[in-house]
Design an enzyme around this catalytic site. Structure first.
Site, PDB file in Angstrom:
ATOM      1  N   ASP A   1       0.873  -1.178   0.000  1.00 13.04           N
ATOM      2  CA  ASP A   1       0.000   0.000   0.000  1.00 13.04           C
ATOM      3  C   ASP A   1       0.906   1.223   0.000  1.00 13.04           C
ATOM      4  O   ASP A   1       2.140   1.102  -0.164  1.00 13.04           O
ATOM      5  CB  ASP A   1      -1.005  -0.049   1.170  1.00 13.04           C
ATOM      6  CG  ASP A   1      -0.341   0.163   2.531  1.00 13.04           C
ATOM      7  OD1 ASP A   1       0.910   0.240   2.594  1.00 13.04           O
ATOM      8  OD2 ASP A   1      -1.072   0.254   3.534  1.00 13.04           O
ATOM      9  N   HIS A   2       0.317   2.396   0.211  1.00 11.65           N
ATOM     10  CA  HIS A   2       1.104   3.638   0.202  1.00 11.65           C
ATOM     11  C   HIS A   2       2.203   3.610   1.265  1.00 11.65           C
ATOM     12  O   HIS A   2       3.300   4.086   1.042  1.00 11.65           O
ATOM     13  CB  HIS A   2       0.182   4.845   0.410  1.00 11.65           C
ATOM     14  CG  HIS A   2      -0.683   4.718   1.630  1.00 11.65           C
ATOM     15  ND1 HIS A   2      -1.735   3.817   1.702  1.00 11.65           N
ATOM     16  CD2 HIS A   2      -0.659   5.341   2.836  1.00 11.65           C
ATOM     17  CE1 HIS A   2      -2.323   3.913   2.885  1.00 11.65           C
ATOM     18  NE2 HIS A   2      -1.684   4.826   3.596  1.00 11.65           N
TER      19      HIS A   2
ATOM     20  N   CYS B   1       3.202  -3.203   3.999  1.00 12.90           N
ATOM     21  CA  CYS B   1       2.365  -2.050   4.365  1.00 12.90           C
ATOM     22  C   CYS B   1       3.068  -1.350   5.513  1.00 12.90           C
ATOM     23  O   CYS B   1       4.273  -1.547   5.714  1.00 12.90           O
ATOM     24  CB  CYS B   1       0.927  -2.473   4.687  1.00 12.90           C
ATOM     25  SG  CYS B   1       0.727  -3.581   6.087  1.00 12.90           S
ATOM     26  N   GLY B   2       2.361  -0.521   6.247  1.00 15.50           N
ATOM     27  CA  GLY B   2       3.019   0.227   7.319  1.00 15.50           C
ATOM     28  C   GLY B   2       3.585  -0.695   8.385  1.00 15.50           C
ATOM     29  O   GLY B   2       4.747  -0.588   8.772  1.00 15.50           O
ATOM     30  N   THR B   3       2.757  -1.606   8.852  1.00 16.27           N
ATOM     31  CA  THR B   3       3.189  -2.545   9.898  1.00 16.27           C
ATOM     32  C   THR B   3       3.421  -3.956   9.371  1.00 16.27           C
ATOM     33  O   THR B   3       4.035  -4.771  10.061  1.00 16.27           O
ATOM     34  CB  THR B   3       2.103  -2.659  10.986  1.00 16.27           C
ATOM     35  OG1 THR B   3       0.894  -3.121  10.352  1.00 16.27           O
ATOM     36  CG2 THR B   3       1.850  -1.316  11.668  1.00 16.27           C
ATOM     37  N   GLY B   4       2.857  -4.261   8.230  1.00 11.90           N
ATOM     38  CA  GLY B   4       2.862  -5.631   7.708  1.00 11.90           C
ATOM     39  C   GLY B   4       1.705  -6.457   8.254  1.00 11.90           C
ATOM     40  O   GLY B   4       1.423  -7.554   7.752  1.00 11.90           O
TER      41      GLY B   4
ATOM     42  N   GLY C   1      -1.715  -5.721   8.492  1.00 10.96           N
ATOM     43  CA  GLY C   1      -2.909  -5.770   7.639  1.00 10.96           C
ATOM     44  C   GLY C   1      -2.702  -6.681   6.446  1.00 10.96           C
ATOM     45  O   GLY C   1      -3.582  -7.479   6.094  1.00 10.96           O
TER      46      GLY C   1
ATOM     47  N   HIS D   1      10.305 -24.214   8.612  1.00 10.80           N
ATOM     48  CA  HIS D   1       9.281 -24.931   9.385  1.00 10.80           C
ATOM     49  C   HIS D   1       7.866 -24.774   8.831  1.00 10.80           C
ATOM     50  O   HIS D   1       7.083 -25.714   8.898  1.00 10.80           O
ATOM     51  CB  HIS D   1       9.281 -24.451  10.844  1.00 10.80           C
ATOM     52  CG  HIS D   1      10.488 -24.888  11.606  1.00 10.80           C
ATOM     53  ND1 HIS D   1      10.561 -24.843  12.982  1.00 10.80           N
ATOM     54  CD2 HIS D   1      11.689 -25.391  11.196  1.00 10.80           C
ATOM     55  CE1 HIS D   1      11.747 -25.296  13.387  1.00 10.80           C
ATOM     56  NE2 HIS D   1      12.460 -25.612  12.317  1.00 10.80           N
TER      57      HIS D   1
ATOM     58  N   HIS E   1       6.907 -31.161  10.207  1.00 11.58           N
ATOM     59  CA  HIS E   1       6.486 -29.840   9.713  1.00 11.58           C
ATOM     60  C   HIS E   1       5.435 -29.997   8.610  1.00 11.58           C
ATOM     61  O   HIS E   1       4.486 -29.214   8.543  1.00 11.58           O
ATOM     62  CB  HIS E   1       7.690 -29.052   9.222  1.00 11.58           C
ATOM     63  CG  HIS E   1       8.648 -28.723  10.324  1.00 11.58           C
ATOM     64  ND1 HIS E   1       8.239 -28.166  11.512  1.00 11.58           N
ATOM     65  CD2 HIS E   1       9.986 -28.911  10.423  1.00 11.58           C
ATOM     66  CE1 HIS E   1       9.292 -28.011  12.309  1.00 11.58           C
ATOM     67  NE2 HIS E   1      10.364 -28.452  11.668  1.00 11.58           N
TER      68      HIS E   1
HETATM   69  C1  RB5 Z   1      -1.950   2.586   6.496  1.00 11.74           C
HETATM   70  O1  RB5 Z   1      -1.935   3.800   7.176  1.00 11.74           O
HETATM   71  C2  RB5 Z   1      -1.677   1.442   7.461  1.00 11.74           C
HETATM   72  O2  RB5 Z   1      -2.792   1.208   8.240  1.00 11.74           O
HETATM   73  C3  RB5 Z   1      -1.272   0.212   6.695  1.00 11.74           C
HETATM   74  O3  RB5 Z   1      -0.150   0.480   5.935  1.00 11.74           O
HETATM   75  C4  RB5 Z   1      -0.925  -1.011   7.509  1.00 11.74           C
HETATM   76  O4  RB5 Z   1      -0.002  -0.711   8.509  1.00 11.74           O
HETATM   77  C5  RB5 Z   1      -2.032  -1.820   7.999  1.00 11.74           C
HETATM   78  O5  RB5 Z   1      -1.862  -2.869   8.641  1.00 11.74           O
END
Ligand code: RB5
Length: 142
Positions: free
Chosen positions: A7-8, A64-67, A69, A97, A133
């Site tokens: 994503d962005h 994504c921002g955190t991975g 989502g 594994h 596994h």
């Molecule tokens: C976008 O702002 C953020 O929510 C997305 O990149 C991600 O971190 C979601 O899990």
């Protein structure tokens, strides 16, 4: 062929991953997004997960921002074992594994240097083929 998606929030790191793959002569298909305009990560997770599940691509990388989502969304697709990794040990273990077929990373969590090392380990580490596994992965599929 490696399926890529972001994503962005993950777009800039995905460009670093693309540069790494190109430098190492590895083929990829970028399923978007293609700029830093705000967008919805499930769309890209869905595209990459289906490309891997359908056998169009061998593995996928989602950022994504955190991975988080991306991993939540990708794991909804049957046959996908998406692993969120922020360290090298996890990247190695999830290949050995779990036979993970999609790597998820958080661009706001890991720097580019670590992310590229995680990518390298994820793409070069083979599944152990160990019976225990394989049995556990079969239970996930059930
Ligand atoms: C976008 O702002 C953020 O929510 C997305 O990149 C991600 O971190 C979601 O899990």
């Amino acid at each position: 062929m490696i399926a890529l998606g972001s994503d962005h929030g993950g777009f800039a790191l995905k460009q670093e991953v693309i540069a790494y793959l190109e430098k190492n002569g590895m083929e990829y298909k970028d399923f978007g997004c293609y700029d830093e305009k705000s967008c919805d990560y499930p769309e890209y997770a869905h595209a990459v997960a289906h490309a891997v599940a359908d056998g169009v691509c061998e593995k996928g990388i989602l950022i994504c921002g955190t991975g988080i989502g991306m991993s939540l969304a990708a794991n909804k697709v049957k046959g996908i074992r998406a692993a969120l990794c922020g360290d090298c040990f996890s990247a190695q273990m999830t290949r050995e594994h779990n036979d993970a077929n999609v790597l998820c990373m958080g661009a706001r969590v890991v720097g580019a240097g670590l992310a590229l090392k995680i990518v390298e380990i994820f793409l070069t580490t083979e599944f152990s083929n160990d019976e225990r596994h394989m049995r556990r992965i079969a239970k996930i599929e059930e």
